[in-house]
Design an enzyme around this catalytic site. Structure first.
Site, PDB file in Angstrom:
ATOM      1  N   GLU A 190      24.443   9.958  39.577  1.00  0.00           N
ATOM      2  CA  GLU A 190      25.264   9.025  39.668  1.00  0.00           C
ATOM      3  C   GLU A 190      25.256   7.532  39.254  1.00  0.00           C
ATOM      4  OE1 GLU A 190      25.710  10.480  44.859  1.00  0.00           O
ATOM      5  OE2 GLU A 190      26.116   8.839  44.564  1.00  0.00           O
ATOM      6  N   ASN A 233      21.668  13.548  38.042  1.00  0.00           N
ATOM      7  CA  ASN A 233      22.131  14.603  39.062  1.00  0.00           C
ATOM      8  C   ASN A 233      23.432  13.651  39.520  1.00  0.00           C
ATOM      9  OD1 ASN A 233      21.856  16.514  41.376  1.00  0.00           O
ATOM     10  ND2 ASN A 233      22.197  14.155  42.632  1.00  0.00           N
ATOM     11  N   HIS A 269      29.211  19.415  46.232  1.00  0.00           N
ATOM     12  CA  HIS A 269      29.783  19.005  47.177  1.00  0.00           C
ATOM     13  C   HIS A 269      31.385  19.066  48.138  1.00  0.00           C
ATOM     14  CE1 HIS A 269      26.790  16.548  49.823  1.00  0.00           C
ATOM     15  NE2 HIS A 269      25.938  15.790  48.239  1.00  0.00           N
ATOM     16  N   GLU A 298      22.503  19.917  46.191  1.00  0.00           N
ATOM     17  CA  GLU A 298      23.270  19.047  47.179  1.00  0.00           C
ATOM     18  C   GLU A 298      24.584  19.919  48.540  1.00  0.00           C
ATOM     19  OE1 GLU A 298      22.744  15.082  45.916  1.00  0.00           O
ATOM     20  OE2 GLU A 298      23.837  14.939  47.425  1.00  0.00           O
ATOM     21  N   ASP A 300      27.433  21.631  49.845  1.00  0.00           N
ATOM     22  CA  ASP A 300      27.978  22.223  51.202  1.00  0.00           C
ATOM     23  C   ASP A 300      29.226  22.564  51.173  1.00  0.00           C
ATOM     24  OD1 ASP A 300      26.493  18.595  52.625  1.00  0.00           O
ATOM     25  OD2 ASP A 300      28.614  19.784  51.201  1.00  0.00           O
TER      26      ASP A 300
HETATM   27  O1  G3I Z   1      16.952   4.411  58.496  1.00  0.00           O
HETATM   28  C1  G3I Z   1      18.521   3.364  59.383  1.00  0.00           C
HETATM   29  C2  G3I Z   1      18.406   3.590  60.111  1.00  0.00           C
HETATM   30  O2  G3I Z   1      16.716   3.042  60.037  1.00  0.00           O
HETATM   31  C3  G3I Z   1      18.993   2.638  61.320  1.00  0.00           C
HETATM   32  O3  G3I Z   1      18.742   2.632  62.219  1.00  0.00           O
HETATM   33  C4  G3I Z   1      20.017   3.995  60.595  1.00  0.00           C
HETATM   34  C5  G3I Z   1      21.209   3.468  61.434  1.00  0.00           C
HETATM   35  O4  G3I Z   1      21.832   2.628  60.559  1.00  0.00           O
HETATM   36  O5  G3I Z   1      20.550   4.314  59.242  1.00  0.00           O
HETATM   37  C6  G3I Z   1      18.971   4.885  59.204  1.00  0.00           C
HETATM   38  O6  G3I Z   1      19.583   4.858  57.947  1.00  0.00           O
HETATM   39  C7  G3I Z   1      20.614   5.539  57.221  1.00  0.00           C
HETATM   40  C8  G3I Z   1      19.785   6.228  56.123  1.00  0.00           C
HETATM   41  O7  G3I Z   1      20.857   7.696  56.013  1.00  0.00           O
HETATM   42  C9  G3I Z   1      18.891   7.417  56.968  1.00  0.00           C
HETATM   43  O8  G3I Z   1      19.839   8.075  58.205  1.00  0.00           O
HETATM   44  C10 G3I Z   1      21.840   4.799  56.174  1.00  0.00           C
HETATM   45  O9  G3I Z   1      22.478   4.361  57.450  1.00  0.00           O
HETATM   46  C11 G3I Z   1      22.474   6.190  55.635  1.00  0.00           C
HETATM   47  O10 G3I Z   1      23.767   5.357  54.964  1.00  0.00           O
HETATM   48  C12 G3I Z   1      21.453   6.779  55.311  1.00  0.00           C
HETATM   49  O11 G3I Z   1      23.180   7.969  54.178  1.00  0.00           O
HETATM   50  C13 G3I Z   1      22.217   8.773  53.827  1.00  0.00           C
HETATM   51  C14 G3I Z   1      23.648   8.475  52.299  1.00  0.00           C
HETATM   52  O12 G3I Z   1      22.830   9.806  50.997  1.00  0.00           O
HETATM   53  C15 G3I Z   1      22.661   7.050  52.169  1.00  0.00           C
HETATM   54  O13 G3I Z   1      24.025   6.825  50.411  1.00  0.00           O
HETATM   55  C16 G3I Z   1      22.594  10.413  53.744  1.00  0.00           C
HETATM   56  O14 G3I Z   1      21.784  10.623  55.053  1.00  0.00           O
HETATM   57  C17 G3I Z   1      22.445  11.421  53.028  1.00  0.00           C
HETATM   58  O15 G3I Z   1      22.421  12.591  53.276  1.00  0.00           O
HETATM   59  C18 G3I Z   1      23.472  10.877  51.404  1.00  0.00           C
HETATM   60  O16 G3I Z   1      22.692  11.847  50.678  1.00  0.00           O
HETATM   61  C19 G3I Z   1      23.416  11.721  49.314  1.00  0.00           C
HETATM   62  C20 G3I Z   1      22.545  11.712  48.250  1.00  0.00           C
HETATM   63  O17 G3I Z   1      21.627  11.121  48.225  1.00  0.00           O
HETATM   64  C21 G3I Z   1      22.889  11.769  46.597  1.00  0.00           C
HETATM   65  N1  G3I Z   1      24.441  12.762  47.058  1.00  0.00           N
HETATM   66  C22 G3I Z   1      25.154  12.455  47.826  1.00  0.00           C
HETATM   67  C23 G3I Z   1      24.826  12.763  49.284  1.00  0.00           C
HETATM   68  C24 G3I Z   1      25.600  12.072  50.493  1.00  0.00           C
HETATM   69  O18 G3I Z   1      25.796  11.251  50.414  1.00  0.00           O
END
Ligand code: G3I
Length: 462
Positions: A190, A233, A269, A298, A300
């Protein structure tokens, strides 16, 4: 559309749970009172029935990966660590259905490089080991992204040269650790800004290193593992638009400069209603002309809740289109969904009121979208088992061949044998009949049948 006189076969829906649409679909397959829900539902149920029922009855539990592997195609899903570690059904479904995985978050900086001098490989090791022990490939996501940059780095006050050496150390350590074990890496994710269709200048990497960070990241990754396929990507780049043009120009220039980029990842997505367009083919082919492969990384297809049968039918068409497209484009190597069950999934946190975007529902039940993927993967494939040899080992009878599916049955002189199982190490090429070694006689006719009744050639026991 004229009202059709239905041939009703009564079916009782035992419970109408939150997954009512699934129950409705199963009812549809049994043509139960669909016409009482009005013309539109009737019309859509016919679509669903034709899309869904025929294949479902034929081969109930042939996993996606079986037909995908027959085609040397990669079908996969993103893995969330918490259910991976704590929910057996999650791991079992993952291992059964897919021949490639990617980590949803575990390979990102904030997860595996949490402080300046510590790397946390517990989750990344677990995923790479799981992939290998299940005959799967694994994609590494992602080495450089503007999101999930740990605070120690973002706010560390490091100079340009320091950030470049930190980046180099990160990539050499991480990619080097899994040299020859990770099939492809999303080296940069990105980097193109939606609004300007130019490099995202707000990115930490752009701010500190400048536009060169992209070339440097690919250089370090190639140094660490010259055989890994290195990807750029991004999302909203599968069509022909200013952003996909910017990506095309970026990767073309990297190729021209001799940078070891091997592919472009289309995240995909999508919103329900998505259909593949001729522009997707044109875009795939111009990247192919650069010698680049593409992967859908990715996917969905989010539904505007509540989910209904027609929305599921629409969703199934989006998945059907996309896998048909990918199988028809020689440079399209993989289709990976961002998760696989609606139980664990990123969107509710990002798009409230939307959901149910994946091929399996919250109870790991197969949705029309799943059947679309499988129907297309199975088209034209021959699943007839073939016997190549039979031998006795004490009381056991060992039957060798190919294309044995889970639950394949063994017949001797037409008589179904008991205590027959697929060998755990070679499930598709070896059947073990615990007792039949005691009873088999010279001249006996040996045959194997897969679930769904597809029978093999016959062998005469020597
Ligand atoms: O690990 C912390 C945890 O310790 C904490 O308690 C919790 C509460 O805030 O947050 C956890 O971190 C979260 C992380 O996912 C792990 O679950 C982050 O807040 C959350 O922002 C993060 O979201 C991920 C997101 O990328 C970040 O931008 C999503 O799960 C994940 O599906 C998403 O994936 C991205 C790809 O990498 C790139 N393309 C788009 C895709 C969807 O946004």
């Amino acid at each position: 559309m004229e009202a059709i006189q239905p041939t009703l076969t009564p079916v009782v829906i035992t419970s109408v749970s939150a997954d009512a649409p699934q129950a409705l679909i199963i009812a549809f397959c049994n043509r139960e009172d669909m016409f009482s829900r009005g013309r539109l539902t009737a019309a859509l149920s016919i679509v669903l029935a034709s899309l869904f029922c025929a294949s479902r009855s034929a081969a109930q539990d042939r996993p996606l990966r079986q037909s995908a592997s027959e085609r040397q195609f990669l079908i996969g899903a993103a893995v969330a660590m918490s259910p991976f570690r704590n929910e057996p059904a999650y791991q079992q479904t993952l291992g059964r259905e897919f021949n490639i995985i990617v980590a949803e978050n575990a390979f990102k900086w904030d997860s595996m490089h949490p402080t300046r001098n510590t790397f946390n490989f517990s989750d990344t090791d677990a995923l790479v080991d799981f992939a290998e022990s299940h005959g799967m490939k694994i994609r590494g996501h992602t080495l450089v992204w503007h999101n999930q940059v740990p605070d120690w780095l973002r706010n560390g006050g490091f100079s340009r040269d320091e950030v470049i050496s930190i980046l180099r150390e990160h990539i050499l350590t991480f990619v080097g650790r899994y040299r020859g074990r990770v099939w492809a890496w999303d080296v940069v994710n990105e980097a193109i800004d939606d609004s300007t269709a130019a490099l995202r200048t707000s990115s930490f990497w752009y701010q500190i290193i400048g536009p060169d960070y992209i070339r440097l990241a690919f250089q370090f990754a190639h140094e660490a593992d010259p055989d890994a396929i290195l990807y750029y990507n991004d999302y909203s780049i599968e069509g022909l638009n200013a952003k996909s043009d910017a990506v095309f120009n970026l990767v073309r220039d990297l190729k021209t400069d001799g940078v070891a980029i091997g592919g472009v990842g289309w995240q995909m997505h999508q919103v329900n209603g998505f259909r593949i367009q001729p522009a997707n083919q044109t875009n795939a082919r111009r990247l192919g002309d650069l010698g680049l492969q593409i992967s859908i990384t990715e996917m969905d297809v989010r539904i505007n809740l509540p989910t209904t049968p027609d929305k599921l039918a629409q969703q199934a068409l989006a998945y059907r289109d996309t896998i048909e497209f990918c199988l028809s484009e020689p440079n399209c190597k993989a289709l990976v969904t961002w998760g696989f069950t609606d139980k664990y999934w990123w969107i509710p946190g990002f798009f409230s009121g939307w959901g149910d975007a994946l091929p399996l529902d919250t109870n790991y039940q197969l949705k029309p979208a799943y059947y679309s993927l499988r129907d297309v993967l199975e088209q034209g494939l021959d699943f007839t088992p073939r016997l190549t040899g039979v031998s006795r080992e004490g009381k056991k009878l060992l039957v060798a061949g190919e294309k044995f599916e889970s639950g394949a049955q063994l017949f001797i002189n037409g008589e179904k044998q008991k205590k027959v199982s697929n060998d755990s190490d070679n499930p598709s090429t070896l059947l073990v009949a615990k007792k039949s070694g005691k009873t088999v006689k010279s001249g006996d006719i040996i045959q194997v049948k897969n679930p769904g009744g597809v029978g093999s050639n016959e062998l005469i026991y020597p």
